[in-house]
Write a protein that holds these residues in place. Structure first.
Motif, short mmCIF file in Angstrom:
data_model
loop_
_atom_site.label_atom_id
_atom_site.label_comp_id
_atom_site.label_asym_id
_atom_site.label_seq_id
_atom_site.Cartn_x
_atom_site.Cartn_y
_atom_site.Cartn_z
N UNK A 1 -9.62 66.08 32.78
CA UNK A 1 -10.36 66.87 31.57
C UNK A 1 -9.11 67.70 30.87
N UNK A 2 -8.36 68.22 31.71
CA UNK A 2 -7.39 69.12 31.17
C UNK A 2 -6.38 68.35 30.38
N UNK A 3 -6.02 67.28 30.87
CA UNK A 3 -5.37 66.37 29.82
C UNK A 3 -5.88 65.76 28.76
N UNK A 4 -7.20 65.37 28.86
CA UNK A 4 -7.66 64.90 27.73
C UNK A 4 -7.90 66.05 26.55
N UNK B 1 -13.23 74.68 37.69
CA UNK B 1 -13.57 74.92 36.16
C UNK B 1 -13.17 76.35 35.84
N UNK B 2 -13.86 77.13 36.31
CA UNK B 2 -13.64 78.51 36.17
C UNK B 2 -12.32 78.89 36.36
N UNK B 3 -11.65 78.39 37.34
CA UNK B 3 -10.24 78.76 37.64
C UNK B 3 -9.39 78.54 36.44
N UNK B 4 -9.63 77.21 35.95
CA UNK B 4 -8.91 76.71 34.94
C UNK B 4 -9.34 77.42 33.55
N UNK C 1 -6.13 77.06 30.86
CA UNK C 1 -5.62 75.62 31.08
C UNK C 1 -6.79 74.89 30.07
N UNK C 2 -8.23 75.35 30.20
CA UNK C 2 -9.06 74.67 29.73
C UNK C 2 -9.91 75.86 28.82
N UNK C 3 -10.46 75.28 27.67
CA UNK C 3 -11.07 76.29 26.75
C UNK C 3 -12.59 76.25 27.20
N UNK D 1 -7.98 70.23 42.05
CA UNK D 1 -8.21 70.59 40.94
C UNK D 1 -7.50 71.72 40.43
N UNK D 2 -6.95 72.59 41.29
CA UNK D 2 -6.50 73.96 40.64
C UNK D 2 -5.03 73.98 40.92
N UNK D 3 -4.28 72.80 41.25
CA UNK D 3 -2.78 72.79 41.36
C UNK D 3 -2.49 72.24 39.82
N UNK D 4 -2.22 73.12 38.95
CA UNK D 4 -2.08 72.69 37.54
C UNK D 4 -0.78 73.21 37.06
#
Ligand code: SF4
Ligand code: SF4
Ligand code: SF4
Ligand code: SF4
Lengths: 270, 538
Positions: A64-67, A88-91, A96-98, A174-177
């Protein structure tokens, strides 16, 4: 359970609340990530249970981050389990995501999966479907106990010798961003050889996962590792050594117990 | 493949990949499995975790050797001697499976006599492996309940490649490690679909499903199916095509998805041959060094842009689905071939890849029951002769494809080129973990390129010291065929007197050096052994 999710997403699409829904699609017997944009397509929605519950999971948050990067002003829905929501909360926390542009659509995992994953909260707060089960109440990690990090350091290092440096653990996490990943920094971690320079390679990643309490213990890294290195157990043990025991499944389970409020309290863990 | 076909009647991995996990002993010879087939290595690691013994025979200290119960480093090209030595020990100690040998095999007496000549002491001299180690690995393999052999190009890319494979077949038959779960002789095929390409008759001597072109029944069957006159002559192998081009007896070459300008031995000779071609057509997804020399380049599509099937190393036919439309002017290979054929006046009217599979199943007994519908999910492993057949997990269960398994009495023969005073180093070639074949696909990936950007020569530190070469310095490597300049990696992964080079890199092209001498039957060149000299580059 799937019908509820399908209906929920159809409504979100119909009301124009989301531009698309990132979930899993089943084609034949294959299951893979898919961005659903119409109600019809949702016929093929899958929750990621191919033969057994949760055997076909993907890091949807990371995709989703990419999209979202490509469509920065749109809002998307995303299919989440408990661990996905934690990721998701980490991102969100590192932008990294809004938060306002993601609508999680969650479902609960069965207790057998929670036991298998030693998951202290096998359901998301954004729960749309599924029966909430209590989750892992603490206890020994079989692999961790067998291979206690400090007592069996050499055994762990021998295990590291099977690493083929495929980066699968990092790529699926999911959290290796990070945009520039330390694991690819040739000055720190020499290139060109397998196994990679160890313990540096595996321990670097371990420190990154636990040092900032990033790891949500979804276990995807361990499932994907072609060398069968028990990575999730490793991260737990490293967390203990560096005083982050509270972020491990055992630690979380213990906190839930002492706070006494069971399922209610879990919403606060981020 | 020819070696296995001669012994068993079928040339493919006898068992499936997942079965490796439950073997009690795994004997890996001539396969750098973690590097080239990491997901097979996964099964090996799982087997070790369950208590299996791992024996690795490889001149290099490969990653898998770190996990081996015993790793032996036999001299380059001495596989037959090593295997004969193991079988000598097995026979001497009566560890062989007499019942299996009697009931299921033939040719044993002659074989046994020959094995008499390979006592471990003599074998130790040839191979450089101690008699004790030979006895030990023989015991591990022979005494295991289920023992599985895994091999790859380190066995086949020799002038004695077929002999090497037949020797492995001997070993498996001798100990009854055939036709059972988690046993067998298992060649790992490189590309995702090299098994499929061979299955489809992408060889000079067979139609699909290994139906020989010089058998009249096969010829008439295909003639009536295709409504065309067909040749009963065996076609040319690559070495003969190249010499034909050089000599002018062959005028045109149509290359599909190959890059002989990097992948074939003795590149100097290849280049001469290719440049001598009157008309060269190359069909590929990238502009390879070979395509750069072509008169016409036809753009093919990558895996993501087409439908079809891949048949993997365990004979499993798997469905491939198009993810994106073909980029630019590219087309799936079958469409290109169909269009060319139509313009030549032989009408082909396939609508889709599935259409072609329908034809395959009617003409190929081992694919008889394979349809796209049945391939959904995990696919099917051939032989799958009819629509109800579930596919075949392991081959030769109650009887070998050829009836009885055939023992071959095989004497050791040294490699075609051996070291001497002028060319004192043994050179072997192979792969590195991040690159694939001639690098046409992997070297354009920034991440993979960053991991290993250039081809270097592996050399033992003692040799480095003797030549006055330090880590990373440049050396000139020369064979009787050509020379290249490359940086050295000083490492004890190779033994003293042995050097190794990956062949992926056109700038430091190891195949400038390699020997085109090839196996008399399989025609596979001796990529794994030649003699070179090394000196510090000026
Ligand atoms: S870690 Fe928890 S939430 Fe995630 S799949 Fe396992 S049980 Fe479900
Ligand atoms: S368990 Fe593995 S994949 Fe999941 S968050 Fe932790 S490190 Fe990442
Ligand atoms: S391994 Fe470390 S640097 Fe690399 S992406 Fe993960 S957290 Fe970032
Ligand atoms: S997934 Fe396993 S083998 Fe691949 S880099 Fe990570 S630890 Fe190594």
């Amino acid at each position: 359970m799937k019908e509820q999710i399908q209906q929920h997403v159809k409504n979100l699409l119909a009301e124009g609340k989301i531009k698309g829904f990132l979930g899993l699609r089943q084609q034949g017997t294959d299951i893979g990530p898919y961005l659903f944009t119409t109600a019809d397509e949702l016929e093929d929605l899958s929750l990621g249970d191919r033969q057994d519950p949760g055997d076909s999971r993907y890091p949807l948050d990371k995709i989703l981050k990419r999209i979202a990067h490509k469509y920065p002003t749109d809002t998307f829905g995303v299919l989440v389990r408990g661990c996905d929501e934690r990721a998701l909360r980490q991102l969100f926390a590192v932008s990294m995501l809004h938060r306002d542009r993601v609508i999680p659509v969650g479902f609960a995992c069965p207790s057998e999966l929670a036991e298998k994953h030693q998951c202290w909260k096998p359901f998301p707060d954004a729960l749309v479907a599924g029966e909430v089960s209590p989750g892992f109440a603490g206890g020994e990690d079989a692999v961790g106990a067998r291979l206690d990090l400090l007592a069996k350091l050499q055994e762990w290092f021998d295990t590291f010798d099977t690493c083929v440096k495929c980066y699968g653990c990092r790529n699926i996490c999911p959290v290796c961003y990070c945009h520039d990943c330390t694991l690819e920094e040739a000055a720190l971690l020499p290139t060109g050889d397998i196994p990679p320079a160890n313990p540096n390679f595996l321990m670097t990643r371990a420190m990154h996962m636990v040092g900032r309490s990033l790891c949500v213990y979804c276990g995807l890294c361990e499932e994907v590792c072609p060398a069968n290195i028990p990575l999730k157990s490793l991260y737990k043990l490293v967390a203990k050594v560096v005083g982050q025991e509270g972020t491990t499944p055992e630690g979380r389970a213990a906190q839930q117990k002492t706070s006494g409020s069971g399922q209610q309290a879990v919403g606060s863990q981020g | 493949m020819v070696g296995l076909a001669a012994a068993f009647g079928s040339g493919a991995m006898t068992n499936s990949i997942a079965e490796i996990e439950d073997a009690d002993c795994i004997f890996v010879i001539g396969s750098n499995t973690t590097s080239s087939h990491p997901l097979v290595a996964t099964r090996i690691f799982r087997a070790i975790a369950k208590g299996a013994k791992l024996v690795v025979a490889d001149p290099r200290k490969i990653q898998l050797a770190l996990k081996a119960d015993t790793h032996v480093r036999h001299n380059l090209g001495t596989d037959v001697a090593l295997l004969n030595g193991m079988m000598h020990v097995i026979l001497k100690n009566n560890w062989h499976d007499q019942q299996f040998v009697e009931e299921r095999c033939e040719g044993f007496e002659e074989f046994k006599q020959l094995i008499d000549n390979y006592p471990p002491e003599k074998v130790a001299e040839i191979t450089g492996v101690s008699a004790d180690d030979i006895a030990k690995i023989a015991e591990y393999y022979a005494k295991a309940e289920a023992a599985s052999i895994i091999y790859c190009m380190g066995i086949t890319q020799h002038t004695t490649g077929v002999d090497n494979v037949k020797s492995l077949a001997n070993l498996a038959m001798l100990t009854g490690n055939m036709g059972k779960e988690s046993t067998g002789v298992n060649p790992l095929r490189g590309q995702n679909n090299v098994q499929g390409a061979c299955d489809m008759g992408g060889l000079p001597n067979v139609y699909s499903g290994y139906q020989a072109v010089n058998v009249i029944d096969n010829q008439t069957k295909f003639e009536s199916a295709w409504n065309a006159k067909l040749s009963d002559q065996i076609g040319l192998t690559i070495p003969f095509m190249l010499s034909g081009l050089s000599e002018g007896t062959l005028k045109a070459l149509y290359v599909v998805g190959e890059n002989p300008m990097v992948s074939d031995p003795d590149i100097g000779h290849v280049e001469k041959a290719i440049k001598n071609t009157e008309f060269l057509v190359v069909q590929d997804i990238f502009l390879t060094p070979t395509a750069e020399l072509a008169h016409v380049v036809l753009p093919g599509t990558s895996f993501a842009e087409k439908d079809g099937t891949f048949t993997n190393t365990e004979r499993r036919v798997q469905l491939l689905r198009k993810a994106i439309e073909p980029v630019g002017e590219s087309k799936p290979d079958w469409e290109i071939i169909q269009e060319i054929s139509n313009r030549f006046g032989y009408e082909m009217n396939y609508e889709s890849a599935e259409d072609i599979m329908k034809e395959i199943s009617t003409l190929t007994p081992s694919y008889g029951g394979i349809t796209y519908e049945r391939l959904q999910g995990d696919g099917l492993a051939w032989p799958c002769p009819d629509k109800e057949h579930p596919g075949t997990k392991f081959l030769h269960k109650d009887k070998f494809a050829r009836g009885l398994g055939l023992f071959h009495a095989i004497d050791y023969q040294p490699p075609a080129e051996v070291v001497d005073d002028e060319y004192p180093f043994w050179l072997s070639t192979g792969r590195v973990h991040v690159h694939y074949h001639t690098g046409t696909m992997t070297r354009v990936s920034p991440t993979l390129h960053a991991e290993i950007p250039e081809g270097k020569l592996e050399m033992h530190p003692e040799d480095g010291e003797r030549l006055g070469v330090r880590q990373g310095e440049k050396v000139k490597v020369a064979s009787r065929r050509g020379e290249i300049i490359a940086k050295v990696i000083l490492t004890d992964r190779v033994d003293v007197g042995v050097v190794f080079m990956p062949f992926h890199f056109v700038e430091t092209c190891a195949n400038v050096l390699t020997n085109p001498a090839h196996d008399p039957i399989a025609k596979i060149p001796e990529f794994k052994v030649c003699a070179v000299k090394v000196e510090k580059a000026a």
